[in-house]
Write a protein that holds these residues in place. Sequence first.
Motif, mmCIF file in Angstrom:
data_model
loop_
_atom_site.group_PDB
_atom_site.id
_atom_site.type_symbol
_atom_site.label_atom_id
_atom_site.label_comp_id
_atom_site.label_asym_id
_atom_site.label_seq_id
_atom_site.Cartn_x
_atom_site.Cartn_y
_atom_site.Cartn_z
ATOM 1 N N SER A 25 127.716 -55.360 -22.383
ATOM 2 C CA SER A 25 128.565 -55.553 -23.555
ATOM 3 C C SER A 25 127.732 -55.409 -24.817
ATOM 4 O O SER A 25 126.697 -56.049 -24.965
ATOM 5 C CB SER A 25 129.198 -56.946 -23.509
ATOM 6 N N GLY A 26 128.194 -54.571 -25.723
ATOM 7 C CA GLY A 26 127.468 -54.358 -26.970
ATOM 8 C C GLY A 26 127.942 -55.273 -28.077
ATOM 9 O O GLY A 26 127.173 -55.975 -28.700
ATOM 10 N N TYR A 27 129.249 -55.284 -28.295
ATOM 11 C CA TYR A 27 129.804 -56.092 -29.364
ATOM 12 C C TYR A 27 131.295 -56.270 -29.148
ATOM 13 O O TYR A 27 131.970 -55.430 -28.543
ATOM 14 C CB TYR A 27 129.521 -55.489 -30.742
ATOM 15 N N LEU A 41 123.880 -40.745 -27.162
ATOM 16 C CA LEU A 41 122.720 -39.936 -26.776
ATOM 17 C C LEU A 41 122.529 -39.909 -25.268
ATOM 18 O O LEU A 41 122.072 -38.911 -24.714
ATOM 19 C CB LEU A 41 121.462 -40.463 -27.465
ATOM 20 N N SER A 42 122.855 -41.031 -24.607
ATOM 21 C CA SER A 42 122.781 -41.083 -23.145
ATOM 22 C C SER A 42 123.723 -42.161 -22.636
ATOM 23 O O SER A 42 124.050 -43.109 -23.356
ATOM 24 C CB SER A 42 121.347 -41.354 -22.673
ATOM 25 N N GLY A 43 124.159 -41.985 -21.408
ATOM 26 C CA GLY A 43 125.071 -42.943 -20.797
ATOM 27 C C GLY A 43 126.510 -42.716 -21.225
ATOM 28 O O GLY A 43 126.859 -41.672 -21.776
ATOM 29 N N VAL A 44 127.335 -43.708 -20.965
ATOM 30 C CA VAL A 44 128.751 -43.684 -21.336
ATOM 31 C C VAL A 44 128.993 -44.861 -22.270
ATOM 32 O O VAL A 44 128.772 -46.016 -21.902
ATOM 33 C CB VAL A 44 129.666 -43.788 -20.098
ATOM 34 N N HIS A 55 136.020 -43.299 -23.965
ATOM 35 C CA HIS A 55 134.702 -43.129 -23.351
ATOM 36 C C HIS A 55 133.985 -41.983 -24.043
ATOM 37 O O HIS A 55 134.414 -40.833 -23.959
ATOM 38 C CB HIS A 55 134.829 -42.835 -21.852
ATOM 39 N N SER A 56 132.897 -42.300 -24.726
ATOM 40 C CA SER A 56 132.101 -41.287 -25.408
ATOM 41 C C SER A 56 130.923 -40.889 -24.527
ATOM 42 O O SER A 56 130.170 -41.744 -24.057
ATOM 43 C CB SER A 56 131.591 -41.823 -26.748
ATOM 44 N N THR A 76 129.010 -47.557 -17.747
ATOM 45 C CA THR A 76 128.398 -47.548 -16.417
ATOM 46 C C THR A 76 127.234 -48.533 -16.414
ATOM 47 O O THR A 76 126.825 -49.034 -17.466
ATOM 48 C CB THR A 76 127.857 -46.143 -16.036
ATOM 49 N N GLU A 77 126.657 -48.769 -15.244
ATOM 50 C CA GLU A 77 125.520 -49.686 -15.137
ATOM 51 C C GLU A 77 124.268 -49.149 -15.818
ATOM 52 O O GLU A 77 123.332 -49.903 -16.075
ATOM 53 C CB GLU A 77 125.230 -49.987 -13.670
#
Length: 192
Positions: A25-27, A41-44, A55-56, A76-77
């Motif tokens: 969780s980011g925010y 830049l990487s991930g979802v 989903h970016s 994702t994890e």
Amino acid sequence: MKQDWILRAAPSGQLERIEAYFGGSGYGMHRHDTYAIGRTLSGVQSFHYRRRLRHSLPGGTIVLHPDEAHDGQAGTEAGFHYRMIYVEPALIQQILGGRPLPFIPGGISADPRLYAASASLLRDTHDPIDPLQEDDALYELSHALCAAAGGKPGRRSADYAAAERARQYIHASLEQSITLDQLSAAAGKDRW
């Protein structure tokens, strides 16, 4: 699992830049008075925006309209790494000559013009942006936002005398950084 982090770029006169990584969780739900324009830049990078989960992925451009609630978390994890700029809507509208603010309905755009126009503003946060480059990039970004939102491009006729005054000022000032305000004063034209 990697440690979460946020890095803020050195202050700029016209925008705020951040880079961050979140493993989960980011925010929580929040909103900005500014446009939030970014790139995964990487991930979802997953976020709720306008009552839907988005989903970016790397390769697109995130465009969150001012005052629109959103949150953010890893899709994702593997977590997600992204960069974001925050731009005052009044500045975008000023650059567009008072036209309505551009709106990207889904919050994510695959428009290549927008991706290219945002690249110089979304570069490494350790890399400062020259004031004149920033002004030029904001101009390009504003028009790319308008195009990506389906707006018609606006064109002004060229003023060659003003361009010549600006060219002479640039050549006389090669030893120093030049701002768009200085250049517009030398040319006798508004900054946009």
